[in-house]
Scaffold this active site. Sequence first.
Site, short mmCIF file in Angstrom:
data_model
loop_
_atom_site.label_atom_id
_atom_site.label_comp_id
_atom_site.label_asym_id
_atom_site.label_seq_id
_atom_site.Cartn_x
_atom_site.Cartn_y
_atom_site.Cartn_z
N CYS A 64 0.76 -1.09 0.05
CA CYS A 64 0.09 0.01 0.03
C CYS A 64 0.88 1.38 0.18
CB CYS A 64 -1.03 -0.19 1.30
SG CYS A 64 -2.08 1.38 1.18
N CYS A 68 -0.60 5.57 6.63
CA CYS A 68 -1.42 5.47 7.89
C CYS A 68 -0.58 4.78 8.99
CB CYS A 68 -2.88 4.52 7.61
SG CYS A 68 -3.59 5.21 6.40
N CYS A 71 -1.36 1.45 10.77
CA CYS A 71 -1.60 0.04 9.82
C CYS A 71 -0.42 -0.59 9.62
CB CYS A 71 -2.03 0.58 8.64
SG CYS A 71 -2.74 -0.64 7.40
N CYS A 108 -17.58 -9.09 3.96
CA CYS A 108 -16.75 -7.84 3.57
C CYS A 108 -15.53 -7.99 2.83
CB CYS A 108 -16.46 -7.08 4.64
SG CYS A 108 -17.80 -6.72 5.62
N CYS A 140 -20.25 -6.11 1.19
CA CYS A 140 -19.59 -5.02 1.76
C CYS A 140 -18.34 -4.91 0.86
CB CYS A 140 -19.40 -4.74 3.08
SG CYS A 140 -18.68 -3.26 3.52
N CYS A 200 -20.99 2.91 4.95
CA CYS A 200 -20.33 2.32 6.21
C CYS A 200 -19.06 3.10 6.32
CB CYS A 200 -20.02 0.80 6.18
SG CYS A 200 -19.05 -0.08 7.33
N ARG A 270 -20.65 -1.47 15.41
CA ARG A 270 -19.96 -2.84 15.57
C ARG A 270 -18.90 -2.72 16.12
NH1 ARG A 270 -20.77 -3.48 10.76
NH2 ARG A 270 -18.96 -2.73 9.58
#
Length: 336
Positions: A64, A68, A71, A108, A140, A200, A270
């Site tokens: 990626c 972040c 992460c 998901c 999702c 979401c 959630r």
Amino acid sequence: MNWHALAENVLNGYQLTYQECLDFLQADSKETLSQLDAAYLIRHHYYGNDVKLNMLINTKSGLCPENCRYCSQSSESNAPIDKYRMMTKDEIVNGAKRAAELGAGTFCIVASGRGPSRHELATVKAAAKEIKETLPLKLCGCLGILADNQAEELKEAGIDRYNHNINTSSEFHEKIVSTHTFDDRVGTVEKVKQAGMSPCSGVIIGMGESFEHIISMMHSLSSLNADSIPINFLHAIDGTAFADKEPLTPMWCLRIVALARFMLPTKEIRIAGGRELNLRSLQPMALYAANSIFLGDYLTTSGQEAEKDLKMIEDLGFIVEKDAFARSAEHLEVSY
């Protein structure tokens, strides 16, 4: 403060003031159970004792370009994780079959990266079409920042919901990531809504945010009108910039979830990543405010065994909600 009276007011359409939100977070620790009990009044009004089950698959890991700080898949992370490119359509479909076996209502499909390539988007679309034809699941997607028309393509393929977390407040965002903006995240959620998918979006608690940042997060989610709100608690991973962050206390986590129910009374809330590490033995109590969980593992960290989650729900006297789509498709024969 009388938390139960405040909950009754929320059920009558009242929205907490900023000061009431701040009082909620700053209250003496002995107030937490009363706050949670009051949150249950709201939760039960809208959802009874139903618990929605979600399960995810990490279809592409690492690789990626985003930075972040929380992460393990970040471009700046040295975490020892598996890295692989996009799974095949069949691998994604097999993951969905496992989710259906365990009674999940939503599956998901998650992939690392700034946004999906044409190949990645095509793979997800093909998997979604096959899953929709054979399994009683809501789908999702979580593929990062969407370009123009990608939301519409996913919707047409059968993706019901799209997740793109705001993660933190607009004021604190630059402390978390610099390769994209808070507005980039909000923009993707807006594209999802315009395409007719259910939005979401959620948060990560435990990255050094203040009380004011927490309240701001919840206000942003309310303004976005996200239908489903995952509350993640930071799982500090070796090799990431936040590796030295200490776990939160279970009682603080319960207070956050309770406040979310007060501020977002009608939404699916959630308890998500990091719940096992931060809530620890108090995991079941969070479901008195939240009405949804992830089963199994997360992206690069392990979750509680799905069978233990199902037993936890049963021991509470709660029940697994069968999604409306699943109820209408109970007659379908799942073939392997």
